[in-house]
Scaffold this motif. Sequence first.
Motif, short mmCIF file in Angstrom:
data_model
loop_
_atom_site.label_atom_id
_atom_site.label_comp_id
_atom_site.label_asym_id
_atom_site.label_seq_id
_atom_site.Cartn_x
_atom_site.Cartn_y
_atom_site.Cartn_z
N GLY A 77 83.10 40.56 -6.79
CA GLY A 77 83.72 41.81 -6.75
C GLY A 77 82.77 42.50 -5.57
O GLY A 77 83.13 43.01 -4.76
N MET A 78 81.64 42.83 -5.89
CA MET A 78 80.57 43.45 -5.17
C MET A 78 80.26 43.00 -3.94
O MET A 78 80.03 43.73 -2.90
CB MET A 78 79.29 43.84 -6.13
N ARG A 104 82.54 41.24 -2.11
CA ARG A 104 83.47 41.72 -1.21
C ARG A 104 83.32 42.96 -0.79
O ARG A 104 83.80 43.24 0.39
CB ARG A 104 85.03 41.53 -2.13
N VAL A 105 83.08 43.77 -1.91
CA VAL A 105 82.99 45.37 -1.29
C VAL A 105 81.79 45.62 -0.59
O VAL A 105 81.85 46.39 0.55
CB VAL A 105 82.31 46.07 -2.72
N ALA A 106 80.70 44.60 -0.36
CA ALA A 106 79.91 44.71 0.78
C ALA A 106 80.06 44.03 1.95
O ALA A 106 79.30 43.91 2.87
CB ALA A 106 78.56 44.08 0.09
N GLN A 148 73.22 42.40 -7.15
CA GLN A 148 74.25 43.02 -6.39
C GLN A 148 73.49 43.83 -5.00
O GLN A 148 74.30 43.84 -3.84
CB GLN A 148 74.97 44.11 -7.12
N ARG A 203 82.45 37.92 -12.15
CA ARG A 203 83.36 38.51 -11.51
C ARG A 203 83.04 39.92 -10.92
O ARG A 203 83.31 40.16 -9.77
CB ARG A 203 84.62 39.03 -12.75
N TYR A 204 81.80 40.57 -11.70
CA TYR A 204 81.41 41.80 -11.04
C TYR A 204 80.78 41.39 -9.89
O TYR A 204 80.80 41.90 -8.56
CB TYR A 204 80.50 42.31 -12.12
N VAL A 219 72.40 48.63 3.03
CA VAL A 219 71.40 49.19 2.09
C VAL A 219 71.63 48.48 0.93
O VAL A 219 72.93 48.45 0.37
CB VAL A 219 71.64 50.64 2.32
#
Lengths: 229, 289
Positions: free
Chosen positions: B87-88, B90-92, B135, B83-84, B66
Amino acid sequence: MSGLVRLRLAGFLRTGRAVAPLLAGLLALGVLYGGGRAQPAEAYGVSAVVLFPVLAWQTKILLDVEPDVQRRLALVLAGAARERAAGLLAAVVAGLGTVAVGLVLPWLVGGVTSQVTPGGRSLAAGVALGVWAHLLALPAAVALGALASRAVTGSAGYGVAVLALGVVGTLVLGLSDSVVPWLAPPVMPAARAIAAGPSGATVALLSGWAVAWSATALAGYAWRRRARA
Amino acid sequence: MRWEDVWLRYGRRGPWVLREANLRLGPGEAAVVVGRNGAGKSTLLQLAAGVLRPTRGRVVDRPRHVGWVPERFPADQPFTVQRYLAGMARVAGLGGSEADLAVDRWTGRLGLTRFRGVRLPELSKGTAQKVGLAQAMLRRPGLLILDEPWEGLDTAARELVPGLIDEVLAAGGSVLVSDHRGETARLPGATHWTVADGTVTARASADAPVEALVVVEVAVPAARAAGTVARLRADGHHVLGVRAAAPPDAPAPGAPATPVAGEPGGPPAPADGAGGGVPATGPAGRVGR
């Protein structure tokens, strides 16, 4: 999940909010070790008590540093369970750093002695008990900090109240003649046990107590977060 | 994704924000959430995203990936855009090289390349909103949820949003978008979910067939052009363009002497999405509905 752990640790360290609890911890330990040299186990037992509120406060800051909407974005991308676990894991990693500082500091400032008293326990045994006392306090402190985080309490005021009550409760209920010591994590009993020289059974009992208390508190955190993202 | 008898209230004693919502959004389908301010549009979108849990009922068959674009991107974070987003990604769940590729791709497409080294709090509102879009798209979402995605975006960036929506729909994903500016006139075929008084009514969007379009030309003082365009958009009109008025004695093409588009004898009515959002430079404009 490691991506989110790293992102949250980076956010915590980069905002500079990590400095306040670290300074408070260093100050408290400085006072603690200012009185002269002590045996490692006894000194570490008290150090774990002193660091308990620092670790809980640090956890609250780490979880609160992220804007609410960013926390929800992470939840959407990673899933609810992972989002929660990543926050707790980041707090544990940060806490391990603080614990490491707490373990090393007394050797740098001459707060502990490596001389073994006749009939006393060995240096290795003393250090091992000290590490155990800190690792006992860490999950309970993380659980308390998580319960005090904004994601659970919804407001900064309530969060501070939960944190303060939790810390004071842990210290007061942990006094030796407490009627309901099991309501608090065994941070104080562990310090007393170390000073007295704990048996294997005592170590196992206190460890089990700490695990059970932390698990209950973390279950409460997970339950509260279910309703409030 | 299906909503089965979903009720929601904030807190045990709070009023019901949503009651008895039964909705369905299939693969390749888009729905536009409309309603007044405070009607519960964002609440509905957050339920769809899984950010909020229904107090009663349930949302089932939510796609695995989602993407949610909140109404306001949380720019108060100590990261650069690069960087943000890395990072996101990777989070995904994207791996290292996949994450870098995704960040390159979406910063390029959304015009963020030159902002990659800029820290999030230093971004303008519109640029931060683009980071919010990026993102959500890093890992192609099976469900893309856009909460007022046009807010704060400049004209050129607004044109990007329908492209993102089409891309998700073409890949078999679903799109849910809230809108109070009438921008979703560019999403023909989208179902409309109207939120009012806690209830959601779904209806197919078939009330504005293309042949019923007429073009109305309006002349306004140059200084009021931007405001007029904004008001017309807010009322749900589709502004085709803004141009300078011709001098009274020399009518230019498209000036009042020219037949109005869509009328007998005039040029055919422009298809939906043909114009819109030309910077306000002159006093006369054409408005389509």
